[in-house]
Design an enzyme around this catalytic site. Structure first.
Site, PDB file in Angstrom:
ATOM      1  N   HIS A 137       0.836  -1.208   0.000  1.00 21.48           N
ATOM      2  CA  HIS A 137       0.000   0.000   0.000  1.00 21.48           C
ATOM      3  C   HIS A 137       0.868   1.255   0.000  1.00 21.48           C
ATOM      4  CE1 HIS A 137      -3.616   2.370   1.500  1.00 21.48           C
ATOM      5  NE2 HIS A 137      -2.610   3.205   1.715  1.00 21.48           N
ATOM      6  N   GLU A 138       1.834   1.291   0.911  1.00 21.94           N
ATOM      7  CA  GLU A 138       2.703   2.475   1.005  1.00 21.94           C
ATOM      8  C   GLU A 138       3.660   2.560  -0.182  1.00 21.94           C
ATOM      9  OE1 GLU A 138       1.666   4.611   2.918  1.00 21.94           O
ATOM     10  OE2 GLU A 138       0.467   3.369   4.251  1.00 21.94           O
TER      11      GLU A 138
END
Length: 165
Positions: free
Chosen positions: A78-79
């Site tokens: 996600h990051e």
């Protein structure tokens, strides 16, 4: 990198996942994006944050320890997706169509904006507020904004303004 309380095996698993997804993205995008800086300094209820200008991912060590497998599978990509989107498209909406495309089509991970981890161990003092359908817990920061008259919060379900109990 401050990692004193994290077992080395977890740190290694995070790096493996990061490198695996970065290599996958570089292959699919035909690029050679560098490995981002990684730190375990995120605090509070956020699982992680992507810092674009410093090309850094900050992960929450408490949530990582408590939810290792799901955290590594979901939060790390996600990051990373935020950083890759920034490199590939420039400044766009944080969870917009470019990010969703990067998550699903490039990294092969479901595009979820928020985590579902238990937050009891990282949540600070909260203040009870009510609307007509349920009770809410506001953080110290949000509570103080209400007290100072700087903010009004509404329930996402019924739309009613939250009132201190």
């Amino acid at each position: 990198m401050k990692t004193s309380r994290l077992p080395i095996a977890i740190q290694q698993a995070v790096m493996r996942r990061l490198r695996e997804k970065l290599a996958q993205a570089n292959l699919k995008l035909g690029r050679n994006y560098p490995e981002p800086k990684l730190s375990y300094t995120q605090r509070g209820t956020s699982a992680g944050t992507a810092w674009l200008e410093s090309y850094e991912i900050r992960l929450n060590p408490v949530l990582l320890l408590e939810n290792s497998e799901a955290f590594i599978e979901e939060v790390v990509p996600h990051e990373l997706a935020h950083l890759l989107v920034w490199k590939h498209f420039g400044r766009v909406a944080p969870h917009g169509k470019e990010w969703k495309w990067m998550m699903e089509n490039v990294l092969g991970v479901p595009a979820r904006r928020t985590h579902q981890f238990e937050l009891q161990s990282v949540r600070r003092n909260t203040f009870p507020y009510r609307c007509k359908c349920q009770e809410h817990q506001l953080t110290v920061r949000r509570h103080n904004r209400v007290v100072r008259g700087e903010a009004v919060y509404r329930c996402v379900h019924c739309g009613e303004q939250l009132v201190a109990k």
